[in-house]
Write an enzyme that holds these catalytic residues in place. Structure first.
Site, PDB file in Angstrom:
ATOM      1  N   ARG A 133       0.699  -1.313  -0.320  1.00  0.00           N
ATOM      2  CA  ARG A 133       0.051   0.111   0.069  1.00  0.00           C
ATOM      3  C   ARG A 133       1.034   1.399   0.064  1.00  0.00           C
ATOM      4  O   ARG A 133       2.198   1.039   0.667  1.00  0.00           O
ATOM      5  CB  ARG A 133      -0.809   0.450   1.251  1.00  0.00           C
ATOM      6  CG  ARG A 133      -1.787  -1.344   1.540  1.00  0.00           C
ATOM      7  CD  ARG A 133      -2.368  -1.068   2.595  1.00  0.00           C
ATOM      8  NE  ARG A 133      -3.260  -2.473   2.571  1.00  0.00           N
ATOM      9  CZ  ARG A 133      -3.030  -3.784   4.006  1.00  0.00           C
ATOM     10  NH1 ARG A 133      -1.898  -3.802   3.807  1.00  0.00           N
ATOM     11  NH2 ARG A 133      -4.494  -4.261   3.690  1.00  0.00           N
ATOM     12  N   LYS A 159      -2.341  -1.775   7.461  1.00  0.00           N
ATOM     13  CA  LYS A 159      -3.272  -1.165   7.864  1.00  0.00           C
ATOM     14  C   LYS A 159      -3.829  -1.718   9.092  1.00  0.00           C
ATOM     15  O   LYS A 159      -4.845  -1.229   9.524  1.00  0.00           O
ATOM     16  CB  LYS A 159      -4.118  -1.558   6.554  1.00  0.00           C
ATOM     17  CG  LYS A 159      -5.390  -0.718   6.562  1.00  0.00           C
ATOM     18  CD  LYS A 159      -5.709  -1.042   4.621  1.00  0.00           C
ATOM     19  CE  LYS A 159      -7.682   0.233   5.529  1.00  0.00           C
ATOM     20  NZ  LYS A 159      -8.276   0.333   3.350  1.00  0.00           N
ATOM     21  N   HIS A 163      -3.816   3.045  -5.471  1.00  0.00           N
ATOM     22  CA  HIS A 163      -4.484   2.225  -5.387  1.00  0.00           C
ATOM     23  C   HIS A 163      -4.610   1.384  -6.130  1.00  0.00           C
ATOM     24  O   HIS A 163      -4.572  -0.093  -5.466  1.00  0.00           O
ATOM     25  CB  HIS A 163      -5.785   1.716  -4.508  1.00  0.00           C
ATOM     26  CG  HIS A 163      -5.990   1.080  -3.424  1.00  0.00           C
ATOM     27  ND1 HIS A 163      -4.928   1.085  -2.246  1.00  0.00           N
ATOM     28  CD2 HIS A 163      -6.670   0.124  -2.931  1.00  0.00           C
ATOM     29  CE1 HIS A 163      -5.468  -0.127  -1.018  1.00  0.00           C
ATOM     30  NE2 HIS A 163      -5.694  -0.753  -2.333  1.00  0.00           N
ATOM     31  N   ARG A 223      -2.389  -1.712  -6.238  1.00  0.00           N
ATOM     32  CA  ARG A 223      -2.162  -1.902  -5.441  1.00  0.00           C
ATOM     33  C   ARG A 223      -3.092  -3.920  -6.366  1.00  0.00           C
ATOM     34  O   ARG A 223      -2.503  -5.202  -6.633  1.00  0.00           O
ATOM     35  CB  ARG A 223      -2.605  -2.230  -4.215  1.00  0.00           C
ATOM     36  CG  ARG A 223      -2.657  -3.102  -3.422  1.00  0.00           C
ATOM     37  CD  ARG A 223      -2.890  -2.546  -1.951  1.00  0.00           C
ATOM     38  NE  ARG A 223      -3.668  -4.113  -1.545  1.00  0.00           N
ATOM     39  CZ  ARG A 223      -2.542  -4.849  -0.754  1.00  0.00           C
ATOM     40  NH1 ARG A 223      -1.423  -5.001  -0.672  1.00  0.00           N
ATOM     41  NH2 ARG A 223      -3.705  -5.389   0.406  1.00  0.00           N
ATOM     42  N   HIS A 276      -3.563  -9.477   3.506  1.00  0.00           N
ATOM     43  CA  HIS A 276      -4.903  -9.544   3.478  1.00  0.00           C
ATOM     44  C   HIS A 276      -4.832 -10.381   4.796  1.00  0.00           C
ATOM     45  O   HIS A 276      -4.874 -11.859   4.615  1.00  0.00           O
ATOM     46  CB  HIS A 276      -5.928  -9.961   2.255  1.00  0.00           C
ATOM     47  CG  HIS A 276      -6.181  -8.719   1.566  1.00  0.00           C
ATOM     48  ND1 HIS A 276      -5.033  -8.882   0.088  1.00  0.00           N
ATOM     49  CD2 HIS A 276      -6.981  -7.774   1.992  1.00  0.00           C
ATOM     50  CE1 HIS A 276      -5.604  -7.603  -0.185  1.00  0.00           C
ATOM     51  NE2 HIS A 276      -6.844  -7.100   0.559  1.00  0.00           N
ATOM     52  N   TYR A 278      -9.463  -7.832  -4.603  1.00  0.00           N
ATOM     53  CA  TYR A 278      -8.600  -7.346  -5.193  1.00  0.00           C
ATOM     54  C   TYR A 278      -7.998  -8.146  -6.682  1.00  0.00           C
ATOM     55  O   TYR A 278      -7.101  -7.860  -7.281  1.00  0.00           O
ATOM     56  CB  TYR A 278      -7.279  -6.662  -4.085  1.00  0.00           C
ATOM     57  CG  TYR A 278      -7.754  -6.131  -3.330  1.00  0.00           C
ATOM     58  CD1 TYR A 278      -6.754  -4.755  -3.577  1.00  0.00           C
ATOM     59  CD2 TYR A 278      -8.680  -5.814  -2.112  1.00  0.00           C
ATOM     60  CE1 TYR A 278      -7.612  -3.268  -2.467  1.00  0.00           C
ATOM     61  CE2 TYR A 278      -8.478  -4.781  -1.258  1.00  0.00           C
ATOM     62  CZ  TYR A 278      -8.132  -3.903  -0.947  1.00  0.00           C
ATOM     63  OH  TYR A 278      -8.419  -2.802  -0.654  1.00  0.00           O
TER      64      TYR A 278
END
Length: 327
Positions: free
Chosen positions: A199, A224, A279, A282, A305, A314
């Protein structure tokens, strides 16, 4: 009994009851003053009275400014949150008292914001506003019913699936050629993002002391989702890092998020990329990594994740590639 006295051009009511704080309020007519006094005394006698004086004397702007001062400094990303909340302080909604915050007022704010930003942004803003109101209720004695809970939220938009094609990548990298005062850190940050799926915030917190070029790893002490992660580095990423100059503060990319965002927007404009966000790099990186790491557990370990459900948002495999695999 309540005390009602004339004060200038208004009627001031003072209600005293043992076990309750003194309640004072002013009205333009004596009838309204008497009616309020009777309702307060009745609720006090029943033991169900909850003071709203704090809510009536405090505006939403006061609550937001207190939240910025007391809560934001202790949160990761608090600086960015403070910027967004200061913008909210300038809205018409923020001028209302907490007691005047009604579902209708929140709905009008929602409709106005939908004319300016995307539904996903409005959903996040309403959720954040609801969280702040709940904090004020629990911690600061603002006794109101949270009006956000009664307001219909915009439909949740479909997740983005914008990917960077090979041709677009060439155009973007060409637009990053070091000319004049262009940011020298932008191109290596973009390449590293495509190689690692990190990120933007993770790239900006990356420090040389946490990089092991021999083992091809980069350690992120905080991500995150609140956990640490060690990111594997490809050979291309290692070569890129070896060529980067070392800054005196130990950061791999010594720049602020706002500066990186602005430089990236200008680069996308020069490359004529339409509707492309940072983003999306990513998204692109995870999709490319999925071809090399078909095991979703391994892919999640790289992307960071914690659930495969989130990873699915994603991961955008090409239908053509899938058809080729199944034969």
């Amino acid at each position: 009994m309540a005390s009602i006295q004339r004060r200038d051009d208004k009627w001031q009511v003072r209600v005293r009851r043992k076990g309750f704080p003194l309640e004072v309020k002013s009205f333009t007519s004596r009838q309204d003053a008497e009616r309020w006094a009777r309702s307060v005394e009745t609720e006090m006698d029943r033991g169900s009275y909850v003071s709203r004086s704090e809510a009536e004397s405090t505006t939403l702007k006061d609550v937001l400014e207190r939240y910025i001062a007391e809560v934001c400094p202790s949160k990761r990303g608090g600086v960015d949150e403070a910027i967004r909340l200061r913008a909210t302080c300038r809205t018409k909604l923020a001028q209302l008292s907490m007691a005047a915050l009604s579902p209708k007022a929140i709905a009008e704010y929602r409709d106005e914001r939908l004319k300016q930003v995307m539904p996903g942004t409005v959903i996040r803003e309403l959720s954040y506003l609801s969280s702040i109101i709940n904090h004020a209720r629990r911690e600061w004695g603002i006794n109101i019913t949270n009006p956000v809970a009664s307001v219909r939220k915009p439909p949740t938009p479909q997740g983005r699936n914008r990917l960077l094609s090979a041709d677009e990548e060439s155009l973007l990298l060409a637009a990053l050629a070091p000319i004049g005062r262009r940011n020298p850190w932008l191109k290596p940050a973009i390449i590293l993002s495509l190689e690692t799926a990190m990120r933007r915030g993770e790239l900006l917190q990356l420090r040389w002391e946490n990089i092991d070029l021999l083992k091809q790893t980069a350690y992120l002490p905080m991500t995150k989702n609140g956990t640490a992660r060690t990111v594997p580095l490809s050979r291309k990423a290692v070569t890129l890092l070896k060529e980067l100059p070392r800054s005196t503060d130990g950061c791999v990319f010594p720049m602020q998020a706002a500066a990186l965002h602005k430089a990236f927007q200008r680069a996308c404009h020069r490359a004529e990329l339409i509707d492309f966000h940072w983003h999306d790099l990513r998204h692109t990186a995870i999709t490319r990594l999925a071809e090399k790491l078909p095991n979703l557990i391994e892919l999640a370990a790289v992307s960071g994740h914690r659930s495969l459900t989130m990873l699915k948002r994603y991961y955008h495999p090409s239908a053509t590639d899938l058809a080729r695999k199944i034969g």
